[in-house]
Write a protein that holds these residues in place. Sequence first.
Motif, PDB file in Angstrom:
ATOM      1  N   LYS A 261      33.838  59.633  44.238  1.00  0.00           N
ATOM      2  CA  LYS A 261      32.895  59.336  43.155  1.00  0.00           C
ATOM      3  C   LYS A 261      32.322  57.926  43.176  1.00  0.00           C
ATOM      4  CE  LYS A 261      33.422  63.391  41.278  1.00  0.00           C
ATOM      5  NZ  LYS A 261      32.299  64.365  41.267  1.00  0.00           N
ATOM      6  N   LEU A 262      32.986  56.986  43.854  1.00  0.00           N
ATOM      7  CA  LEU A 262      32.564  55.591  43.769  1.00  0.00           C
ATOM      8  C   LEU A 262      32.188  55.021  45.128  1.00  0.00           C
ATOM      9  CD1 LEU A 262      35.287  54.160  41.328  1.00  0.00           C
ATOM     10  CD2 LEU A 262      33.032  55.080  40.746  1.00  0.00           C
ATOM     11  N   GLU A 263      31.121  54.258  45.166  1.00  0.00           N
ATOM     12  CA  GLU A 263      30.774  53.485  46.348  1.00  0.00           C
ATOM     13  C   GLU A 263      31.708  52.278  46.448  1.00  0.00           C
ATOM     14  OE1 GLU A 263      28.475  54.304  48.519  1.00  0.00           O
ATOM     15  OE2 GLU A 263      27.655  56.025  47.404  1.00  0.00           O
ATOM     16  N   GLN A 264      31.866  51.757  47.666  1.00  0.00           N
ATOM     17  CA  GLN A 264      32.749  50.611  47.856  1.00  0.00           C
ATOM     18  C   GLN A 264      32.299  49.413  47.034  1.00  0.00           C
ATOM     19  OE1 GLN A 264      35.628  50.795  49.503  1.00  0.00           O
ATOM     20  NE2 GLN A 264      36.070  48.714  48.767  1.00  0.00           N
ATOM     21  N   SER A 265      30.981  49.235  46.911  1.00  0.00           N
ATOM     22  CA  SER A 265      30.463  48.111  46.116  1.00  0.00           C
ATOM     23  C   SER A 265      30.871  48.241  44.647  1.00  0.00           C
ATOM     24  CB  SER A 265      28.939  48.036  46.226  1.00  0.00           C
ATOM     25  OG  SER A 265      28.343  49.253  45.795  1.00  0.00           O
ATOM     26  N   SER A 266      30.897  49.482  44.126  1.00  0.00           N
ATOM     27  CA  SER A 266      31.321  49.708  42.742  1.00  0.00           C
ATOM     28  C   SER A 266      32.806  49.429  42.579  1.00  0.00           C
ATOM     29  CB  SER A 266      31.012  51.146  42.322  1.00  0.00           C
ATOM     30  OG  SER A 266      29.631  51.377  42.280  1.00  0.00           O
ATOM     31  N   ILE A 267      33.584  49.843  43.561  1.00  0.00           N
ATOM     32  CA  ILE A 267      35.026  49.589  43.513  1.00  0.00           C
ATOM     33  C   ILE A 267      35.293  48.094  43.440  1.00  0.00           C
ATOM     34  CG2 ILE A 267      37.182  49.759  44.822  1.00  0.00           C
ATOM     35  CD1 ILE A 267      36.138  52.446  45.933  1.00  0.00           C
ATOM     36  N   GLU A 268      34.604  47.320  44.270  1.00  0.00           N
ATOM     37  CA  GLU A 268      34.781  45.860  44.255  1.00  0.00           C
ATOM     38  C   GLU A 268      34.332  45.265  42.929  1.00  0.00           C
ATOM     39  OE1 GLU A 268      36.386  43.904  46.400  1.00  0.00           O
ATOM     40  OE2 GLU A 268      36.926  45.844  47.305  1.00  0.00           O
ATOM     41  N   GLN A 269      33.259  45.803  42.368  1.00  0.00           N
ATOM     42  CA  GLN A 269      32.787  45.319  41.066  1.00  0.00           C
ATOM     43  C   GLN A 269      33.844  45.524  39.992  1.00  0.00           C
ATOM     44  OE1 GLN A 269      29.354  47.392  39.514  1.00  0.00           O
ATOM     45  NE2 GLN A 269      29.838  46.741  37.427  1.00  0.00           N
ATOM     46  N   TYR A 270      34.457  46.724  39.946  1.00  0.00           N
ATOM     47  CA  TYR A 270      35.459  47.027  38.924  1.00  0.00           C
ATOM     48  C   TYR A 270      36.726  46.198  39.123  1.00  0.00           C
ATOM     49  CZ  TYR A 270      32.381  51.007  38.001  1.00  0.00           C
ATOM     50  OH  TYR A 270      31.292  51.793  37.703  1.00  0.00           O
ATOM     51  N   ARG A 271      37.078  45.931  40.377  1.00  0.00           N
ATOM     52  CA  ARG A 271      38.238  45.068  40.642  1.00  0.00           C
ATOM     53  C   ARG A 271      37.982  43.653  40.114  1.00  0.00           C
ATOM     54  NH1 ARG A 271      39.633  44.667  46.508  1.00  0.00           N
ATOM     55  NH2 ARG A 271      41.561  43.751  45.695  1.00  0.00           N
ATOM     56  N   LYS A 272      36.782  43.148  40.368  1.00  0.00           N
ATOM     57  CA  LYS A 272      36.434  41.811  39.868  1.00  0.00           C
ATOM     58  C   LYS A 272      36.434  41.774  38.341  1.00  0.00           C
ATOM     59  CE  LYS A 272      33.615  40.338  43.819  1.00  0.00           C
ATOM     60  NZ  LYS A 272      32.229  40.056  44.296  1.00  0.00           N
ATOM     61  N   LEU A 278      41.773  39.767  33.088  1.00  0.00           N
ATOM     62  CA  LEU A 278      43.137  39.223  33.136  1.00  0.00           C
ATOM     63  C   LEU A 278      43.120  37.704  32.964  1.00  0.00           C
ATOM     64  CD1 LEU A 278      44.849  41.285  35.985  1.00  0.00           C
ATOM     65  CD2 LEU A 278      45.863  40.810  33.756  1.00  0.00           C
ATOM     66  N   ALA A 279      42.198  37.052  33.661  1.00  0.00           N
ATOM     67  CA  ALA A 279      42.092  35.598  33.550  1.00  0.00           C
ATOM     68  C   ALA A 279      41.751  35.178  32.124  1.00  0.00           C
ATOM     69  CB  ALA A 279      41.028  35.088  34.525  1.00  0.00           C
ATOM     70  N   LYS A 280      40.848  35.898  31.474  1.00  0.00           N
ATOM     71  CA  LYS A 280      40.482  35.575  30.087  1.00  0.00           C
ATOM     72  C   LYS A 280      41.672  35.737  29.156  1.00  0.00           C
ATOM     73  CE  LYS A 280      35.599  36.878  30.524  1.00  0.00           C
ATOM     74  NZ  LYS A 280      34.551  37.862  30.166  1.00  0.00           N
ATOM     75  N   ARG A 281      42.456  36.794  29.363  1.00  0.00           N
ATOM     76  CA  ARG A 281      43.637  37.002  28.511  1.00  0.00           C
ATOM     77  C   ARG A 281      44.664  35.898  28.726  1.00  0.00           C
ATOM     78  NH1 ARG A 281      43.262  42.618  30.724  1.00  0.00           N
ATOM     79  NH2 ARG A 281      41.735  43.646  29.383  1.00  0.00           N
ATOM     80  N   MET A 282      44.822  35.424  29.966  1.00  0.00           N
ATOM     81  CA  MET A 282      45.735  34.308  30.221  1.00  0.00           C
ATOM     82  C   MET A 282      45.279  33.063  29.471  1.00  0.00           C
ATOM     83  SD  MET A 282      46.269  34.803  34.311  1.00  0.00           S
ATOM     84  CE  MET A 282      47.019  33.195  34.524  1.00  0.00           C
ATOM     85  N   ILE A 283      43.977  32.823  29.483  1.00  0.00           N
ATOM     86  CA  ILE A 283      43.434  31.650  28.792  1.00  0.00           C
ATOM     87  C   ILE A 283      43.599  31.808  27.272  1.00  0.00           C
ATOM     88  CG2 ILE A 283      41.293  30.394  28.288  1.00  0.00           C
ATOM     89  CD1 ILE A 283      40.423  31.152  31.206  1.00  0.00           C
ATOM     90  N   ARG A 334      53.652  33.890  38.815  1.00  0.00           N
ATOM     91  CA  ARG A 334      52.797  32.787  38.367  1.00  0.00           C
ATOM     92  C   ARG A 334      51.730  32.471  39.416  1.00  0.00           C
ATOM     93  NH1 ARG A 334      55.202  26.831  37.410  1.00  0.00           N
ATOM     94  NH2 ARG A 334      55.583  27.108  39.644  1.00  0.00           N
ATOM     95  N   THR A 335      52.138  32.462  40.681  1.00  0.00           N
ATOM     96  CA  THR A 335      51.190  32.176  41.760  1.00  0.00           C
ATOM     97  C   THR A 335      50.104  33.239  41.836  1.00  0.00           C
ATOM     98  OG1 THR A 335      52.952  31.083  43.023  1.00  0.00           O
ATOM     99  CG2 THR A 335      50.975  31.720  44.236  1.00  0.00           C
ATOM    100  N   ALA A 336      50.496  34.514  41.677  1.00  0.00           N
ATOM    101  CA  ALA A 336      49.516  35.605  41.711  1.00  0.00           C
ATOM    102  C   ALA A 336      48.515  35.475  40.563  1.00  0.00           C
ATOM    103  CB  ALA A 336      50.236  36.950  41.641  1.00  0.00           C
ATOM    104  N   LEU A 337      49.013  35.179  39.371  1.00  0.00           N
ATOM    105  CA  LEU A 337      48.132  35.063  38.209  1.00  0.00           C
ATOM    106  C   LEU A 337      47.271  33.798  38.290  1.00  0.00           C
ATOM    107  CD1 LEU A 337      50.634  36.277  35.472  1.00  0.00           C
ATOM    108  CD2 LEU A 337      48.625  37.511  36.310  1.00  0.00           C
ATOM    109  N   GLN A 338      47.849  32.703  38.828  1.00  0.00           N
ATOM    110  CA  GLN A 338      47.061  31.481  39.003  1.00  0.00           C
ATOM    111  C   GLN A 338      45.946  31.690  40.024  1.00  0.00           C
ATOM    112  OE1 GLN A 338      50.028  28.543  40.031  1.00  0.00           O
ATOM    113  NE2 GLN A 338      50.158  27.779  37.928  1.00  0.00           N
ATOM    114  N   PHE A 339      46.224  32.476  41.057  1.00  0.00           N
ATOM    115  CA  PHE A 339      45.220  32.794  42.064  1.00  0.00           C
ATOM    116  C   PHE A 339      44.009  33.467  41.403  1.00  0.00           C
ATOM    117  CE2 PHE A 339      43.383  35.718  45.215  1.00  0.00           C
ATOM    118  CZ  PHE A 339      43.169  34.864  46.294  1.00  0.00           C
ATOM    119  N   VAL A 340      44.279  34.420  40.514  1.00  0.00           N
ATOM    120  CA  VAL A 340      43.214  35.131  39.806  1.00  0.00           C
ATOM    121  C   VAL A 340      42.476  34.187  38.849  1.00  0.00           C
ATOM    122  CG1 VAL A 340      42.776  36.920  38.072  1.00  0.00           C
ATOM    123  CG2 VAL A 340      44.275  37.408  40.007  1.00  0.00           C
ATOM    124  N   GLN A 341      43.236  33.389  38.097  1.00  0.00           N
ATOM    125  CA  GLN A 341      42.608  32.480  37.131  1.00  0.00           C
ATOM    126  C   GLN A 341      41.772  31.418  37.838  1.00  0.00           C
ATOM    127  OE1 GLN A 341      45.355  30.582  34.447  1.00  0.00           O
ATOM    128  NE2 GLN A 341      43.746  29.532  33.307  1.00  0.00           N
TER     129      GLN A 341
END
Length: 354
Positions: A261-272, A278-283, A334-341
Amino acid sequence: MEEKLMSRKKPSFPINERFNRYLAKYNRNTKIPVFYDDLLRFSGSIVVYDQHEEDTFWVRCYYPDHERTEIDNSLKQVYTILHSDGSDDSLEFLNIDAIDYCTFGNSKPFRIRVRNILNDSFTYFYVKKADASRLYGLEFEHLLSPHRINFLVYKDTLIEEHIAGIPGDVFIEDHLPECDNRAQTQIAKQFVKFNERCTVRLLGDMRSYNYVVIPTHDFDHVEYQIRAIDFDQQCYEGNLKVYRPQFFKENFKMVKLVSDKLEQSSIEQYRKEERSLLAKRMINTRSRYKELIRCMINDHVSSAQNVRSLRKDLYKYTTDMKFKRARTMGQILRTALQFVQRNYENVNMRRMLD
């Protein structure tokens, strides 16, 4: 597949003093009148079957008459503490319809069915052994997911609210084939986001029976969400694939749905999108999040071998050198979440400078 991915049994980890203080500060730690071990004293049980007459892996427990009244009253008090102010005012309007015990999985929970006799509505809550890694999973779910969750802990007993929804395995088998094209596309999108959320926050073992699908009617269509219901595997296993729901055979139909159902570009968009949320919730929960991650950094919720293996996998996955220096599961998370933030903040900075 999962036997190769996961250990046969995860040990239970005690709650240390620092984490106990955190739980007390945020009203998670409170005195309750019944313990997990009290419910183990049932004198008999019968198998609970589903509507298709198949074993659900739950058994309905029976207690001696002289103990049942006390147990019922204690469980009703627990319900009011979990959902209200803990007063006795409403106890006479509550009834404990059933006490079920799960014979499958690590946590071996009790499921309590509570009914309001005034309107015949009912709900559930769970009584489990308190395990530090499970409690970290619940807290991170509360802070970093789109959903809030209610639970209490006292000494070695955990009281956890019921999360309503259609079990993932039931949804995939019975409901997914009936969904139209639009609904299937939306479900595929939600699975991508759910997969990304679990991977980033290292919540493992999201086989189809460990999450629920929640349909919500919105005007002329139905929206879907996917929500974890089992937090036993927060930061324990050493194999990164355990934290990626796409690698479990039970989720094969969901993975195929995504590819169909999804193009690769859409998959990447939803991952981002999910990483940004997640970053906003951490902040937004910065102070509480930092307290929680410090507790975990100074705790031991896995083996040294699993820590070495997971940090190696994550370094290969991200090429972030900080993973190589991690010594505990808390430091890895912490490192994984900091990477995202960090990525989120860098993108925001570039956007503001443009």
